[in-house]
Motif scaffolding. Structure first.
Motif, PDB file in Angstrom:
ATOM      1  N   ASN A 181       2.401   6.071   4.321  1.00 17.88           N
ATOM      2  CA  ASN A 181       3.442   5.787   3.337  1.00 17.88           C
ATOM      3  C   ASN A 181       3.591   6.926   2.347  1.00 17.88           C
ATOM      4  O   ASN A 181       4.706   7.289   1.973  1.00 17.88           O
ATOM      5  CB  ASN A 181       3.116   4.493   2.584  1.00 17.88           C
ATOM      6  CG  ASN A 181       3.353   3.279   3.447  1.00 17.88           C
ATOM      7  OD1 ASN A 181       4.012   3.384   4.482  1.00 17.88           O
ATOM      8  ND2 ASN A 181       2.823   2.155   3.039  1.00 17.88           N
ATOM      9  N   ARG A 195       2.232  -0.261  12.877  1.00 20.00           N
ATOM     10  CA  ARG A 195       2.571   1.163  12.932  1.00 20.00           C
ATOM     11  C   ARG A 195       1.324   1.999  12.671  1.00 20.00           C
ATOM     12  O   ARG A 195       1.068   2.993  13.345  1.00 20.00           O
ATOM     13  CB  ARG A 195       3.653   1.448  11.882  1.00 20.00           C
ATOM     14  CG  ARG A 195       4.260   2.812  11.982  1.00 20.00           C
ATOM     15  CD  ARG A 195       5.415   2.927  10.990  1.00 20.00           C
ATOM     16  NE  ARG A 195       5.410   4.213  10.327  1.00 20.00           N
ATOM     17  CZ  ARG A 195       5.754   4.413   9.063  1.00 20.00           C
ATOM     18  NH1 ARG A 195       6.141   3.409   8.312  1.00 20.00           N
ATOM     19  NH2 ARG A 195       5.738   5.612   8.548  1.00 20.00           N
ATOM     20  N   ALA A 196       0.542   1.583  11.694  1.00 18.75           N
ATOM     21  CA  ALA A 196      -0.701   2.303  11.399  1.00 18.75           C
ATOM     22  C   ALA A 196      -1.654   2.242  12.582  1.00 18.75           C
ATOM     23  O   ALA A 196      -2.274   3.247  12.952  1.00 18.75           O
ATOM     24  CB  ALA A 196      -1.352   1.721  10.151  1.00 18.75           C
ATOM     25  N   ASP A 207       3.981  -2.651   9.072  1.00 15.90           N
ATOM     26  CA  ASP A 207       3.253  -1.493   8.553  1.00 15.90           C
ATOM     27  C   ASP A 207       1.921  -1.307   9.269  1.00 15.90           C
ATOM     28  O   ASP A 207       1.549  -0.202   9.646  1.00 15.90           O
ATOM     29  CB  ASP A 207       2.994  -1.669   7.051  1.00 15.90           C
ATOM     30  CG  ASP A 207       4.247  -1.433   6.223  1.00 15.90           C
ATOM     31  OD1 ASP A 207       5.291  -1.088   6.803  1.00 15.90           O
ATOM     32  OD2 ASP A 207       4.168  -1.612   4.992  1.00 15.90           O
ATOM     33  N   LEU A 208       1.207  -2.412   9.429  1.00 12.53           N
ATOM     34  CA  LEU A 208      -0.125  -2.293  10.013  1.00 12.53           C
ATOM     35  C   LEU A 208      -0.064  -2.016  11.513  1.00 12.53           C
ATOM     36  O   LEU A 208      -0.918  -1.323  12.056  1.00 12.53           O
ATOM     37  CB  LEU A 208      -0.949  -3.556   9.722  1.00 12.53           C
ATOM     38  CG  LEU A 208      -1.295  -3.751   8.236  1.00 12.53           C
ATOM     39  CD1 LEU A 208      -2.120  -5.012   8.041  1.00 12.53           C
ATOM     40  CD2 LEU A 208      -2.050  -2.545   7.683  1.00 12.53           C
ATOM     41  N   ARG A 248      -2.600   3.326   6.376  1.00 12.30           N
ATOM     42  CA  ARG A 248      -1.243   2.955   5.975  1.00 12.30           C
ATOM     43  C   ARG A 248      -0.826   3.699   4.709  1.00 12.30           C
ATOM     44  O   ARG A 248       0.300   4.175   4.594  1.00 12.30           O
ATOM     45  CB  ARG A 248      -1.150   1.451   5.745  1.00 12.30           C
ATOM     46  CG  ARG A 248       0.275   0.974   5.441  1.00 12.30           C
ATOM     47  CD  ARG A 248       0.336  -0.499   5.156  1.00 12.30           C
ATOM     48  NE  ARG A 248      -0.243  -0.828   3.848  1.00 12.30           N
ATOM     49  CZ  ARG A 248       0.109  -1.876   3.107  1.00 12.30           C
ATOM     50  NH1 ARG A 248       1.015  -2.699   3.552  1.00 12.30           N
ATOM     51  NH2 ARG A 248      -0.463  -2.115   1.963  1.00 12.30           N
TER      52      ARG A 248
END
Lengths: 306, 184
Positions: free
Chosen positions: B174, A51-52, A48-49, B170
């Motif tokens: 999301n 990707r962020a 996730d991070l 993030r």
């Protein structure tokens, strides 16, 4: 412990560790701290991070520069080479749909020994001591105590030899590294150098040679007497010293294993970047999967081209 | 949905590699230039990044993000790896260049992928010091200690600012992903 606040909530600590890992290597203590968390949680957060972080990178208004023509041409040649090795694509395609983008290839394409490690992860990268030349590697090896107990004692049996570490099927059809080495040597284009006895106890009794073709950028290292390793604990990694590059940072030539029984083995050298003028080849003992920069604690072979 | 360039590469379509270079060459090159010490280093890095991309092509999952973000992830990792390997010093950019980053406005033509738009929206909501820390860490490759030194703030503050900033990004990504999944 640097970078870890014991009073910090576990979630925050995990996030901080993963964020730090995005941009720099973690210390050993930080790595141990990271390993206390659930691996699935770490993997999910890391994905996730990352990707962020990538999205943030794209959100920046970068001044796009067109790709220079010479780089474009090099990429096209590289692509041709990449597709000339069907196993390269097959290897990538056969990988399950993992979310982790670690592209380090620990196993070789079919029919060949382990391919070059291409780590794009920043973890566990250690800055090396500033040794100015390849001779310094032997000096470093001579000065360091041999501590790799698991390395020299009772290695776990391997399930495959270096020449057949990938899934079967194509293995039998592909020429063995020994055959390919012999062909390269017979071509008359290749350079060859002996591996002299080294000073590191782990290199005791190791002999062999290196064969390298600077034009095709192909080469092989042959070893006799190299001790078997347990790939779950440590692996061998090849390094190529390129006269055209900073000698403190040799080119990664791939990782490999020596099966129980060892014997006379031939390992392909797989470089991910062009080697302009190879002048020496070294083999170190590293953690599983290899490293981006070797700490040079155990140098088991060094061959110098003259 | 038609096959993406990466899916074509994964299936062995060599022609897709040229398309990949044409589509993403400028992006990769721009990132490489920003996070490399020299032109020669950027050239080597670009080669390594594309090799990584091709080898990882089969791992691309369009459901998890855009192709561009996937490639940016690979590029960023490789470049940070190289940067840490090559030098303990910050990358080649001058103070002037370090100060020159301008974030894309959400909805503007500078956005290069929907996820980048989401990130841009999140960035707009960040405090200036959070944005600055992310900028120095993610775009310029400075370590947290280097950022702390540069900004004259404690290391713990840098960690906190990065954590809050990136978590905000993030969350935006999301939230948007969930909205898209819900068909709204």
């Amino acid at each position: 412990m640097a970078g870890t606040d014991p009073s910090q909530a576990p979630d925050e600590r995990l996030i901080d560790l993963v964020i730090k890992e995005l941009g720099e290597p973690l210390s050993d203590s930080e790595m141990r701290s990271l390993e206390t968390f659930d691996a699935a949680d770490v993997g999910r957060l890391r994905r996730d991070l990352e990707r962020a972080a990538a999205a943030v990178t794209l959100a920046a208004r970068l001044t796009d520069e067109p790709l220079p023509g010479r780089v474009h041409a090099r990429l096209e040649r590289q692509a041709a080479d990449f597709f000339a090795r069907p196993s390269a694509v097959a290897s990538a395609s056969s990988t399950p749909g993992v979310s982790d983008l670690d592209t380090r290839d620990r196993k070789a394409p079919a029919g060949e020994a382990p391919v070059t490690g291409l780590s794009v992860r920043a973890t566990a990268v250690r800055r090396p001591p500033a040794l100015g030349n390849s001779a310094g590697w032997w000096a470093a090896a001579a000065c360091l105590a041999l501590a790799a107990v698991g390395w020299l004692r009772s290695p776990s049996p391997l399930t495959a030899s270096p020449a057949s570490t990938t899934a079967g099927g194509l293995v039998d059809a592909a020429p063995s590294p020994a055959t390919l080495r012999a062909q390269l040597l017979a071509s008359g284009h290749a350079l060859r150098a002996e591996i002299p006895a080294g000073k590191d106890p782990a290199s005791s009794g190791v002999t062999g040679d290196v064969v390298w073709d600077p034009v095709s950028q192909r080469g092989y290292m042959r070893f006799v007497g190299l001790k078997p390793n347990d790939p779950a604990l440590q692996q061998y990694q090849i390094w190529v010293f390129d006269a055209g590059r900073d000698q403190r940072y040799p080119v990664d030539g791939g990782i490999f294993d020596v099966p129980a029984g060892g014997g006379d083995i031939v390992i392909p050298i797989r470089v991910g970047v062009p080697v302009r003028a190879a002048k020496a080849f070294a083999v170190t003992v590293e953690k599983p999967g290899g490293v981006v920069v070797s700490a040079r604690e155990h140098i088991v072979a060094l061959a110098q081209l003259t | 949905m038609s096959s993406s360039v990466l899916q074509r590469i994964a299936s062995g379509d060599q022609g897709a590699v040229r398309v990949c270079i044409d589509l993403y060459g400028a992006l990769v090159w721009s990132l490489a230039r920003r996070l490399s010490r020299s032109i020669a280093d950027a050239e080597d890095a670009t080669q390594e990044i594309f090799l990584d991309v091709w080898k990882s092509a089969s791992r691309f999952d369009a459901a998890q993000g855009s192709e561009k973000v996937f490639i940016a992830m690979i590029a960023r990792r490789r470049l940070i790896d190289r940067l840490r390997k090559i030098t303990a010093e910050p990358p080649m950019e001058s103070e002037e260049v370090l100060d020159s980053i301008v974030w894309a406005e959400p909805g503007s033509a500078q956005e290069t992928a929907s996820e980048a738009e989401q990130a841009a929206r999140a960035l707009q909501e960040l405090k200036p010091d959070q944005r600055r820390v992310l900028e120095l860490g993610l775009l310029h490759g400075l370590s947290q200690s280097e950022i702390a030194t540069k900004l004259g703030v404690p290391l713990g503050s840098v960690k906190s600012l990065m954590r809050r900033g990136l978590i905000k990004v993030r969350e935006y990504m999301n939230i948007d992903a969930e909205r898209v999944a819900a068909g709204s």
